[in-house]
Design a protein around this motif. Structure first.
Motif, PDB file in Angstrom:
ATOM      1  N   GLY A  65      28.735 -10.273  30.970  1.00 30.52           N
ATOM      2  CA  GLY A  65      28.929  -9.084  30.128  1.00 30.52           C
ATOM      3  C   GLY A  65      28.983  -7.789  30.894  1.00 30.52           C
ATOM      4  N   THR A  66      28.477  -6.718  30.264  1.00 26.72           N
ATOM      5  CA  THR A  66      28.467  -5.394  30.879  1.00 26.72           C
ATOM      6  C   THR A  66      27.029  -4.882  30.936  1.00 26.72           C
ATOM      7  N   LEU A  67      26.798  -3.956  31.867  1.00 22.41           N
ATOM      8  CA  LEU A  67      25.426  -3.494  32.129  1.00 22.41           C
ATOM      9  C   LEU A  67      25.191  -2.065  31.623  1.00 22.41           C
ATOM     10  N   GLY A  68      23.990  -1.815  31.158  1.00 20.38           N
ATOM     11  CA  GLY A  68      23.548  -0.450  30.853  1.00 20.38           C
ATOM     12  C   GLY A  68      23.832   0.033  29.445  1.00 20.38           C
ATOM     13  N   ASP A  69      24.587  -0.761  28.671  1.00 19.76           N
ATOM     14  CA  ASP A  69      24.978  -0.289  27.327  1.00 19.76           C
ATOM     15  C   ASP A  69      23.764  -0.036  26.427  1.00 19.76           C
ATOM     16  N   ALA A  70      22.829  -0.977  26.427  1.00 19.88           N
ATOM     17  CA  ALA A  70      21.678  -0.859  25.515  1.00 19.88           C
ATOM     18  C   ALA A  70      20.839   0.361  25.866  1.00 19.88           C
ATOM     19  N   ALA A  71      20.591   0.557  27.157  1.00 20.87           N
ATOM     20  CA  ALA A  71      19.753   1.684  27.581  1.00 20.87           C
ATOM     21  C   ALA A  71      20.462   3.016  27.334  1.00 20.87           C
ATOM     22  N   LEU A  72      21.775   3.038  27.582  1.00 24.09           N
ATOM     23  CA  LEU A  72      22.516   4.277  27.321  1.00 24.09           C
ATOM     24  C   LEU A  72      22.545   4.555  25.822  1.00 24.09           C
ATOM     25  N   GLY A  73      22.740   3.512  25.026  1.00 29.83           N
ATOM     26  CA  GLY A  73      22.719   3.662  23.563  1.00 29.83           C
ATOM     27  C   GLY A  73      21.407   4.271  23.110  1.00 29.83           C
TER      28      GLY A  73
ATOM     29  N   ALA B 132      32.601   4.733  20.266  1.00 28.32           N
ATOM     30  CA  ALA B 132      31.917   4.333  21.507  1.00 28.32           C
ATOM     31  C   ALA B 132      30.407   4.325  21.297  1.00 28.32           C
ATOM     32  N   MET B 133      29.907   5.328  20.591  1.00 29.92           N
ATOM     33  CA  MET B 133      28.471   5.394  20.322  1.00 29.92           C
ATOM     34  C   MET B 133      28.049   4.211  19.441  1.00 29.92           C
ATOM     35  N   ALA B 134      28.900   3.883  18.454  1.00 30.06           N
ATOM     36  CA  ALA B 134      28.574   2.756  17.558  1.00 30.06           C
ATOM     37  C   ALA B 134      28.453   1.476  18.378  1.00 30.06           C
ATOM     38  N   GLN B 135      29.331   1.334  19.372  1.00 34.95           N
ATOM     39  CA  GLN B 135      29.307   0.129  20.212  1.00 34.95           C
ATOM     40  C   GLN B 135      28.015   0.060  21.037  1.00 34.95           C
ATOM     41  N   LEU B 136      27.626   1.201  21.614  1.00 38.80           N
ATOM     42  CA  LEU B 136      26.395   1.227  22.425  1.00 38.80           C
ATOM     43  C   LEU B 136      25.163   0.984  21.552  1.00 38.80           C
TER      44      LEU B 136
ATOM     45  N   LEU C  94      31.094  -2.409  33.689  1.00 34.45           N
ATOM     46  CA  LEU C  94      30.755  -1.375  32.701  1.00 34.45           C
ATOM     47  C   LEU C  94      31.698  -1.481  31.509  1.00 34.45           C
ATOM     48  N   SER C  95      31.175  -1.210  30.325  1.00 36.47           N
ATOM     49  CA  SER C  95      32.037  -1.201  29.138  1.00 36.47           C
ATOM     50  C   SER C  95      32.791   0.135  29.085  1.00 36.47           C
ATOM     51  N   ASN C  96      33.885   0.146  28.319  1.00 35.23           N
ATOM     52  CA  ASN C  96      34.615   1.406  28.145  1.00 35.23           C
ATOM     53  C   ASN C  96      33.729   2.449  27.474  1.00 35.23           C
ATOM     54  N   ALA C  97      32.878   1.984  26.547  1.00 32.24           N
ATOM     55  CA  ALA C  97      31.983   2.916  25.841  1.00 32.24           C
ATOM     56  C   ALA C  97      31.018   3.555  26.842  1.00 32.24           C
ATOM     57  N   TYR C  98      30.520   2.744  27.775  1.00 35.09           N
ATOM     58  CA  TYR C  98      29.604   3.275  28.797  1.00 35.09           C
ATOM     59  C   TYR C  98      30.330   4.320  29.643  1.00 35.09           C
TER      60      TYR C  98
END
Ligand code: ADP
Ligand code: MG
Length: 329
Positions: A162-170, A184-188, A245-249
């Motif tokens: 997967g991708t890293l950091g999304d949960a913490a950034l969210g 993007a925020m909804a995804q995080l 990294l995800s696009n949202a990140y």
């Protein structure tokens, strides 16, 4: 010694030395799940505790999401061993002001995920408490050879799903109450509230006996890689430009840069090591696993520690090491 100096992992190590290992324990304290024998075979057992005000904030977390997550984090630990989850014990501390509808909501979240993975809630305990507390224990079936944290060798490739950091950034953005409405925020936010336990990918990896070591990322990449390194007595070098990294990140990280991807917790992706001659087999799995698998670094001799380098090979200093419930800087 004050717990703030000892830290969460120093404390666990102390506890480990205080309890004796009984018969039938193939793997006790120190991995993502325990592995124990019983007369008909063996089982994996794991537990996690979620406390209001520490692990979740009901101002921005729905009870359905919370129910989902409290089970998901346990399923993720079973995934980290390459196992299949089967049964859950669910204990609740409930504040007096709660009503039955709120509990229905909590169980709606739990049941949705339990059903998806064939997990049955078989018991638990219920008590009155000052704030909401959820303790979940999951029992699962091990693969023929459960994947420990301790089997990595110098030269093994290091991978993440997967991708890293999304949960913490969210979470960081939720706390700032910023950009709540953007896609993007909804995804995080979804990644923070509803992490995906990587059970399918883990089962494929375990069936093929590919990982030499594996952990799920609950406390941040660098810290959880540190656990593999310590258990396996190896070091590691991570290439920062290879971190997925995800696009949202990318859209929302701003000044946070790579910090959440390297040290942010709660992604519940798998982090694992594989001998380099099996690279082709991992590439093939990439299409089957239902989630991207990225090669991010290599295991080094123990003395190397955990290093992060940029594209030119220069060392990058990592400031925040990751999550520890007790340690204070
Ligand atoms: P994870 O992040 O995978 O859930 P933890 O860091 O919480 O793992 O725990 C690491 C290890 O320490 C696990 O094997 C866990 O079972 C064990 N552990 C944690 N707390 C305790 C405790 N209070 N008593 C005994 N073992 C514990
Ligand atoms: Mg874990």
């Amino acid at each position: 010694m004050k717990l703030s100096r000892l830290g969460e992992f120093g404390l666990i190590d102390r506890i480990r030395r205080m309890v004796s290992v009984g018969r039938g324990v193939r793997l006790g304290i120190g991995d993502d799940a325990a592995w124990v024998d019983h007369p008909q075979g063996s089982s994996l057992i794991t537990a996690d505790l979620l406390i209001e005000g520490i692990h979740f904030d009901l101002r921005w977390t729905s009870l359905a999401d919370l129910g989902y997550k409290s089970l998901a984090v346990n399923l993720s630990d079973i995934a980290a061993m390459g196992g299949v989850p089967a049964y859950a014990m669910l204990s609740l501390g409930i504040p007096a002001h709660f009503d039955s509808k709120q509990l229905d909501e909590l169980y709606r979240g739990i049941n949705g995920l339990a059903k998806k993975h064939g997990v049955t809630v078989v018991g638990g305990d219920t008590n009155l408490a000052d704030s909401l507390l959820i303790s979940v224990c999951v029992v699962g079936h091990p693969p023929s050879k459960p994947i420990r944290r301790s089997g990595a060798h110098v030269g093994d490739d290091i991978y993440v799903t997967g991708t890293l950091g999304d949960a913490a950034l969210g979470l960081a953005l939720l706390r700032r109450k910023r950009l709540r409405q953007s896609p993007a925020m909804a995804q995080l936010r979804k990644r923070h509230h509803r992490p995906t336990p990587r059970l399918a990918a883990a089962a494929l990896l375990a069936e093929r006996n590919l990982p030499t070591a594996m952990i799920d990322i609950s406390d941040g990449l660098i810290q959880d890689l540190g656990h593999i390194c310590q258990a396996s007595h190896v070091g590691a070098t991570i290439q920062q430009d290879k971190l997925p990294l995800s696009n949202a990140y990318r859209a929302l990280a701003g000044k946070i840069g790579m910090r959440c991807a390297m040290s942010g917790g709660e992604d519940y992706e798998l982090l694992f090591c594989v001998a380099p001659h099996r690279r082709k087999r991992i590439e093939k799995l990439n299409r089957l696993a239902g989630v991207a698998i990225s090669r991010i670094g290599v295991c080094m001799p123990f003395g190397n520690g955990v290093h992060v380098v940029d594209a030119s090979g220069a060392t990058i200093a990592v400031k925040a090491a990751g999550h520890d419930h007790f340690k204070r800087p």
